[in-house]
Write a protein that holds these residues in place. Structure first.
Motif, short mmCIF file in Angstrom:
data_model
loop_
_atom_site.label_atom_id
_atom_site.label_comp_id
_atom_site.label_asym_id
_atom_site.label_seq_id
_atom_site.Cartn_x
_atom_site.Cartn_y
_atom_site.Cartn_z
N ARG A 22 -3.22 9.40 1.06
CA ARG A 22 -4.57 8.94 1.73
C ARG A 22 -3.68 7.84 2.43
NH1 ARG A 22 -8.97 6.32 1.00
NH2 ARG A 22 -8.75 6.37 -0.42
N LYS A 23 -3.58 7.12 1.22
CA LYS A 23 -2.75 5.57 1.35
C LYS A 23 -1.70 5.20 2.39
CE LYS A 23 -5.87 4.00 -2.45
NZ LYS A 23 -5.25 3.70 -4.07
N ALA A 24 -0.86 6.05 1.71
CA ALA A 24 0.36 5.55 2.51
C ALA A 24 0.41 5.82 4.24
CB ALA A 24 1.33 7.06 1.68
N ILE A 25 -0.60 6.83 4.37
CA ILE A 25 -0.84 7.45 5.30
C ILE A 25 -1.16 6.08 6.17
CG2 ILE A 25 -2.11 8.90 6.97
CD1 ILE A 25 -1.54 11.22 4.75
N PHE A 26 -2.67 5.33 5.75
CA PHE A 26 -2.72 4.57 6.25
C PHE A 26 -1.89 4.05 6.45
CE2 PHE A 26 -7.05 4.63 4.01
CZ PHE A 26 -7.28 5.77 5.10
N ALA A 27 -0.93 2.74 5.70
CA ALA A 27 -0.47 2.15 5.34
C ALA A 27 1.09 2.64 7.34
CB ALA A 27 1.04 1.83 4.42
N LEU A 28 0.76 3.23 7.23
CA LEU A 28 2.73 3.89 8.39
C LEU A 28 1.53 3.87 9.93
CD1 LEU A 28 4.18 7.06 6.57
CD2 LEU A 28 5.10 4.85 7.34
N MET A 29 0.51 4.24 9.72
CA MET A 29 -0.31 4.44 10.68
C MET A 29 -0.34 2.69 10.82
SD MET A 29 -3.29 7.22 10.12
CE MET A 29 -3.59 6.35 11.73
N LEU A 30 -0.79 2.03 10.35
CA LEU A 30 -0.58 0.04 10.10
C LEU A 30 0.29 0.15 10.97
CD1 LEU A 30 -3.15 -1.52 10.12
CD2 LEU A 30 -3.38 -1.67 7.94
N PHE A 31 1.20 0.63 9.94
CA PHE A 31 2.80 -0.26 9.92
C PHE A 31 2.70 -0.18 11.50
CE2 PHE A 31 7.35 -0.12 10.69
CZ PHE A 31 7.69 -1.41 10.06
N SER A 32 2.56 1.11 12.38
CA SER A 32 3.01 1.31 13.59
C SER A 32 2.76 0.63 14.85
CB SER A 32 2.99 3.04 14.00
OG SER A 32 3.41 3.13 12.87
N VAL A 33 0.83 0.61 14.35
CA VAL A 33 0.37 -0.67 15.52
C VAL A 33 0.57 -1.52 14.48
CG1 VAL A 33 -2.11 -1.36 15.51
CG2 VAL A 33 -1.20 0.84 15.72
N VAL A 34 1.00 -2.56 14.44
CA VAL A 34 0.95 -3.35 13.85
C VAL A 34 2.28 -4.31 14.72
CG1 VAL A 34 1.45 -5.74 12.19
CG2 VAL A 34 -0.33 -4.65 12.20
N VAL A 35 3.60 -3.23 14.30
CA VAL A 35 4.53 -3.54 15.25
C VAL A 35 4.88 -3.06 16.23
CG1 VAL A 35 7.34 -3.16 14.91
CG2 VAL A 35 6.24 -3.53 12.96
N GLY A 36 3.80 -1.72 16.52
CA GLY A 36 4.04 -1.45 17.89
C GLY A 36 3.41 -2.53 19.56
N LEU A 72 1.02 -1.68 0.31
CA LEU A 72 -0.21 0.26 0.06
C LEU A 72 1.05 1.52 -0.65
CD1 LEU A 72 -2.96 0.28 0.26
CD2 LEU A 72 -2.79 1.13 3.08
N LEU A 73 1.49 1.65 0.55
CA LEU A 73 3.04 2.12 1.04
C LEU A 73 3.80 2.10 -0.03
CD1 LEU A 73 4.49 4.71 2.71
CD2 LEU A 73 5.79 2.92 3.05
N GLY A 74 3.74 1.33 -0.99
CA GLY A 74 5.07 2.12 -2.49
C GLY A 74 3.46 2.35 -3.82
N PHE A 75 2.47 1.53 -3.10
CA PHE A 75 1.65 2.23 -4.55
C PHE A 75 0.97 3.92 -4.09
CE2 PHE A 75 -2.59 2.46 -5.55
CZ PHE A 75 -2.68 2.47 -6.86
N SER A 76 0.77 4.06 -2.95
CA SER A 76 0.93 5.46 -2.74
C SER A 76 2.10 6.05 -3.36
CB SER A 76 0.26 5.43 -1.40
OG SER A 76 0.07 7.17 -0.97
N SER A 77 2.79 6.14 -2.93
CA SER A 77 4.78 6.91 -3.59
C SER A 77 4.85 6.63 -4.70
CB SER A 77 5.47 5.71 -2.59
OG SER A 77 5.20 5.62 -1.56
N ALA A 78 4.28 6.15 -5.59
CA ALA A 78 4.78 5.61 -6.91
C ALA A 78 3.32 6.80 -7.18
CB ALA A 78 4.25 4.25 -7.67
N GLU A 79 2.12 6.57 -7.06
CA GLU A 79 1.42 7.35 -7.52
C GLU A 79 1.37 8.62 -7.43
OE1 GLU A 79 -3.12 6.16 -6.18
OE2 GLU A 79 -2.77 7.13 -5.39
#
Lengths: 238, 284, 643
Positions: free
Chosen positions: C333-347, B97-104
């Motif tokens: 939007r999606k990158a933000i979700f990803a970063l938040m989700l990542f922090s939660v899943v790990v931490g 998801l992060l990669g997708f958004s970054s590419a976009e």
């Protein structure tokens, strides 16, 4: 060569080892015997790092190794031939042996020629393996797999070999063969820690022995001394 | 048409092969692999834009793929494997998801053409129309897979790789570090993904959405063939590619995705370990 | 008891009161829309939590079920002219059926393959919704108008109340489900699917039913979704939505109704969070501070590794930095979700509720409800006639693994009411033999007969259902369940209510009965006082005894004890002998694998000795002990040399 002091280890909440202490001097064969569930295999696993000891120390050639990763301990010269043999089933017999020498062979090219001497020695000891060198290890019989597991440990040119239940699941004739091999290793001056269910046979090939009970060493001594010990006689030697 | 579909299928097979590499060592796969393909393709395109010659772009793109593969392993997979959990599934989805958004946002949402130095005129081979591009795909796929297989069989490190997939504990006892081997497998899997991106981009185009289209088909191929089947993926990939071109011809291009998905669900229903996979033995 | 009621019910009632009265005080239609969505997503996430939380599988199909439910309801209204209740029921019914159909193949798979199967299902359903234009109108979208409910036209607040009521019903149904045998089974099969099968609790059946139930909640949510927006497009129900749903469940906290509720609130609020720049910066800064604090705390207390402590900090740091640099946060939007989700899943892998509930239970120690009196043992474990007839017969049984012949042509007969010893050196094939009998492995060849009828091959579950129960050499307890629950799970013949009745809360009485019966069995093995202790916190010896009690709960005709004495201390070994004697008195036939010759001599009527996968001797313990072959096998090579 190998020294274990006050070792504690276990699985989850159950602490199987509760302060095991033992020593394997260079060039000697030491046997570790005891009832099922006494903690013999766990001792071996804790020494080679397959489970992390919670307390106590393990030294190999004077160097503390407890808490190291298994692969690092192996590279330092400890070859553990595990319970159940664990040969690499899909790989060929020869590949299994080459992997045994992983810690001192080049990664990419020329490893075959570098391993030739060791490989020759192992094939001399186990002619059957030479016959089957291209066969995949999983198709070998139980006895042949045990030979392979021992051969693989020898390939490492290790300081110490841990041999866990080499007789397990083998027909009596093959068990006899396995003990003959251990005798030959002893003559060759290999340092060996042997876990065995067949206490009597184990004592015959060893220089010194420990008897484990409930995660601790209960009795220790030379085979001659143990043969005189009534407790040992009653419990293990029938 | 069927032939060019089959050649596309080789690319799916290549990506699926990347799944097999990591599955062999760690029983895990990267759910963001499609994004790895896409990001590597975009990166290679940028290398060309910056004026790098074509022949240098390829190793550059592949290196980028390896780097991404290693990042995925370190950030998304290792912790979960240490905890013996399946957290990596979620983590690699997040990475995608992060990669997708970054590419976009970095390269834009639109599809862009990927230049090629090969001529685009079709050749007649045994009465079938094939473009040089499509031939380059086949050559590229087989070269990469062949080299990696050669590495696994002929070098000691490669044998160690196989040892880890056969019995991880025993491999550790030989002095083979399972962690490093898993890293290696993720690096290789990234390389394979990048290669797939570079091969397929001149034929399709490069865009953020290429990831999800490719990944689903690669999943289908991997699961249908079995995650431990070796070259079974090639066969399944070719069949799936050919099926796809047939479906889109007869049913309309919107249904393109359907055969792969149906095949996958069917395969799971009938042979969960894949057509070429091995059954596993439960232990107590 | 009162405290428990006040705290648990109290929190629910307060939340309900607040949610129910909001429309009376607030007339803002935007806020009302958010609340309606909250209720809908609440239902959706409770359904998703069944697979993601309780079954422990990454389920990527819930977005598809939302879509299928939405389209079903929409089409029922548009094409068939059905009313609201019927179209919602249709949505639930269709998703239930499709869910079950998908679950049948998919749930035979583990982890990644399951995730893949559900992922492709989602992709496939999006394709179908998009392309089946004659029915769904494809990408154009489908418009509906909300039909009246029982003749009343629902306004915004009326529809909100409807959604709220449905969410409460779902909440209550889930509570009933989780406090029944079903909830116990969900919990248990994550700990040890092998043991749930071996106890005759079908692992697979429970998974399929759970998945289908969760899917039908997705369908219900979908129906409400279309009634709320009155417009549908296939693109809504794709990968993105799925990831957001997972974010909701994981962030809120798995295996928790409150977690699903918090997750739903988060999903509803997220878009607003992103559109307000200042709010976003503030919240991401707070997130960073929390991550730093938690990381430092975790490192200091040594509960976290460096990576686990650092990764959320780095990820939240990127979020803060990005928030200051990027022009438009909506694009990312999606990158933000990803970063938040990542922090939660790990931490914070247990999510917000998991974290909170750990502290709350420490804060107000809530006592569990009192236990009933134990049933009479005669009712739980009736005496079985020990007539000495052949109960189990093995004929030429073989099981090979590659080149290794673990069991090689073994035939013996176990007589009813006897304790049959199975002995031999390590690796002689004893464990493999009982693994084949109990159905863990299929035999390579040979026959197994129970009461002269063939026993099913290769299925623990079906063998268990035929009355063969076992313990395991390497314990296979349900560690997270209490001792009582371990036994209750395996109890046979108590749970009679079908799933719908359980959801409606009719299973409470049989639950009491099960507790009483289980207590009787715990009493038999001397663990009655530790009924509420988690199995993983019991001592090693008690764990062994608990496995025996659990195996007895299956009311077996044949009980297989696989090395029950391994690793036991001396007093515990004595207790074990007494327990086995007590079980023997009930007339239950047993196969006992054992190493200690003295235990075998004391207990066993007949002994079979295996070596190298073959039988080398058979008879009473006294006879076997003197057999030269047995002495050879036990003492090994030394004797062979002499011979």
């Amino acid at each position: 060569m190998l020294k274990v002091e006050n070792l504690h280890a276990g699985y989850g909440l159950s602490e199987v080892l509760q302060g095991t202490t033992l020593e394997v001097p260079e060039g000697k064969v030491v046997a570790l015997i005891g009832a099922n569930g006494a903690g013999k295999t766990t001792t071996m696993r804790a020494i080679s790092g397959m489970i992390k000891p919670t307390k106590g120390s393990v030294t190999l050639g004077g160097k503390a190794i407890e808490g190291y990763a298994t692969s690092r301990i192996a590279r330092l010269g400890l070859a553990h031939s595990p319970e159940g043999r664990k040969v690499f089933g899909p790989l060929s017999v020869e590949d299994n042996l080459l992997l045994g020498a992983y810690n001192h062979l080049p990664m990419f090219f020329g490893f075959r020629s570098k391993a030739a001497v060791e490989l020759g020695k192992v094939y001399e000891l186990f002619p059957r393996l030479k016959e089957r060198r291209t066969q995949s290890a999983g198709t070998l019989s139980g006895g042949e797999q045990q030979m392979l597991a021992i051969g693989r440990a020898l390939m490492a040119k290790p300081k110490v070999i841990l041999l866990d239940e080499p007789s397990m699941g083998l027909a009596p004739v093959i068990v006899l063969e396995v003990f003959n091999i251990i005798r030959r290793l002893k003559e060759a001056g290999i340092t060996l820690l042997l876990v065995e269910q067949f206490a009597k046979s184990a004592l015959e090939v060893s220089d010194y022995a420990y008897v484990m009970e409930h995660g601790r060493i209960a009795i220790a001594g030379t085979p001659a001394e143990l043969h005189k010990d009534e407790r040992v006689l009653a419990a293990y030697l029938g | 048409m069927v032939v060019s579909g089959a050649l596309m299928g080789l690319v799916y097979a290549l990506i699926a092969y990347g799944f097999q590499l990591t599955f062999a060592t760690s029983k895990s796969i990267n759910f963001g692999q499609g994004e790895l393909v896409m990001l590597s393709a975009f990166f290679s395109l940028s290398l060309l834009d910056w004026g790098m010659p074509y022949w240098l772009m390829i190793p550059g793109g592949l290196l980028f793929g390896v780097a991404l593969g290693l990042v995925v392993e370190r950030t998304c997979v290792r912790l979960a494997l240490e905890q013996k959990s399946e957290g990596w599934i979620l983590m690699t989805i997040i990475f995608g998801l992060l990669g997708f958004s970054s590419a976009e946002n970095i390269w834009g949402r639109d599809d862009r053409p990927f230049p090629t130095s090969l001529p685009t005129d079709a050749l007649q081979v045994f009465g079938v129309n094939i473009t040089p591009l499509e031939i380059s795909v086949a050559i590229g796929v087989f070269t990469v897979m062949g080299l990696i297989e050669l590495f696994k069989r002929k070098t000691l490190l490669g044998k160690a790789f196989e040892a880890v997939s056969a019995d991880r504990d025993a491999a550790e006892l030989m002095g083979v570090s399972a962690t490093r081997t898993i890293m290696l497998s993720y690096g290789l899997s990234g390389l394979v993904a990048a290669m797939a991106g570079i091969l397929i981009s001149p034929i399709t185009t490069v865009g953020p959405t290429m990831a999800s289209a490719l990944i689903l088909k690669a999943f289908s191929v991997a699961v249908v063939a079995g995650l431990d089947s070796g070259f079974g993926v090639v066969l399944v990939g070719i069949v799936l590619g050919a099926l796809e071109s047939l479906t889109s011809f007869y049913l309309g291009s919107g249904w393109r995705e359907a055969p792969g998905l149906v095949l996958l669900i069917l395969a799971l229903a009938i042979r969960p370990n894949g057509v070429f996979g091995k059954a596993t033995i439960r232990k107590v | 008891m009162l405290k428990r009621l006040l705290l648990i019910r109290g929190a629910e009632l307060i939340a309900l009161a607040i949610l129910g009265t909001i429309p009376l005080t607030v007339s803002n239609s935007y806020a009302l829309g958010l609340l309606t969505l909250l209720a809908i997503y609440g239902i959706l996430l409770i359904g998703l939590d069944v697979t993601v939380g309780y079954l422990g599988q990454v389920n990527l199909a819930q977005a598809a079920f939302l879509g299928i439910g939405a389209y079903t309801t929409g089409l029922c209204i548009n094409l068939l002219g059905w009313g609201m209740p019927l179209s919602l029921l249709a949505a639930m019914g269709i998703t239930l059926v499709i869910g079950a159909l998908l679950a049948f193949p998919a749930l035979r798979l583990e982890g990644p393959q399951f995730a893949l199967a559900t992922l492709s299902f989602t992709a496939l359903s999006t394709t179908v919704l998009n392309e089946w234009e004659s029915l769904t109108q494809g990408a154009q979208g489908l418009s509906i108008s909300r039909p009246p409910l029982f003749g009343i036209n629902l306004g915004a607040s009326g529809f909100y109340w409807l959604c709220l009521v449905l969410m409460i019903l779902v909440w209550l149904a889930m509570k009933n489900l989780l406090s029944s045998q079903w909830g116990r089974a969900f919990e248990a099969l994550r700990d040890s699917p092998i043991a749930t099968d071996a106890m005759g609790v079908g692992t697979y059946r429970h998974k399929v039913a759970g998945f289908a139930f969760g899917s039908s909640l997705g369908g219900l949510a979908g129906g409400l979704y279309v009634l709320n927006f009155q417009y549908l497009q296939p693109q809504v129900f794709t990968y993105d939505l799925m990831v957001i749903l997972l974010l909701g469940v994981v962030l809120g906290g798995r295996k928790s109704l409150w977690g699903a509720f918090f997750g739903a609130s988060l999903i509803v609020l997220l878009p607003n969070l992103l559109s307000n720049r200042l709010l976003f910066n503030v919240i991401s800064a707070i997130g960073l501070l929390v991550a730093v604090a938690a990381g430092v705390y975790g490192l200091k207390k040594k509960t976290m590794k460096l990576f686990q402590a650092m990764a959320p900090v780095v990820s939240m740091g990127i979020l803060v930095a990005g928030g200051l640099m990027v022009e438009n946060t909506e694009d990312w939007r999606k990158a933000i979700f990803a970063l938040m989700l990542f922090s939660v899943v790990v931490g914070l892998p247990e999510g917000i509720m998991g974290f909170a509930s750990r502290y709350l239970t420490q804060l107000f120690r809530i006592d569990p409800p009192a236990l009933p009196a134990a049933s009479a043992l005669d009712d739980v474990l009736p005496m079985q006639p020990a007539d000495g007839k052949a109960l189990l017969q093995l004929r030429n049984l073989k099981r090979h693994f590659g080149g290794v012949k673990a069991v090689d042509d073994v035939s013996f007969t176990v007589s009813s009411g006897h304790i049959h010893g199975l002995i031999g050196p390590n690796g002689s094939g004893k464990s493999t033999a009982v693994n084949v009998i109990s159905g863990l492995y299929a035999p390579t060849s040979g026959e197994i007969l129970l009461h002269d009828k063939a026993l099913p091959y290769g299925s623990l579950f079906r063998v268990a259902r035929h009355g063969v129960s076992r313990t395991f050499q390497n314990l296979q307890l349900f560690g997270e369940l209490s001792a009582l629950d371990n036994v209750m799970l395996a109890l046979k013949g108590v749970y009679r209510h079908p799933l719908p009745m359980v959801l409606l809360g009719f299973a409470r009485k049989e639950e009491k009965r099960a507790q009483a019966d289980a207590l009787a069995l715990l009493d038999l093995v001397g663990l009655r006082d530790q009924a509420r202790t988690k199995a993983k916190d019991l001592t090693y010896g008690s764990q062994r005894f608990l496995e025996i009690a659990r195996a007895l709960a299956c009311k077996p005709q044949l009980l297989i004890l696989d090395e029950p004495a391994a690793g036991l201390s001396h007093p515990d070994a004595g207790n074990l002998v007494n327990i086995i004697k007590r079980v023997h008195q009930r007339g239950i036939t047993m196969i006992l694998i054992e190493h200690h010759m003295d235990v075998v001599s004391e207990l066993c009527d007949t002994v079979t000795v295996l070596d190298g996968g073959k039988i080398i001797a058979e008879g009473t313990a006294e006879v076997v002990k003197r057999d030269p072959l047995v002495i050879k096998a036990y003492l090994g090579a030394a004797e062979v040399t002499a011979a």
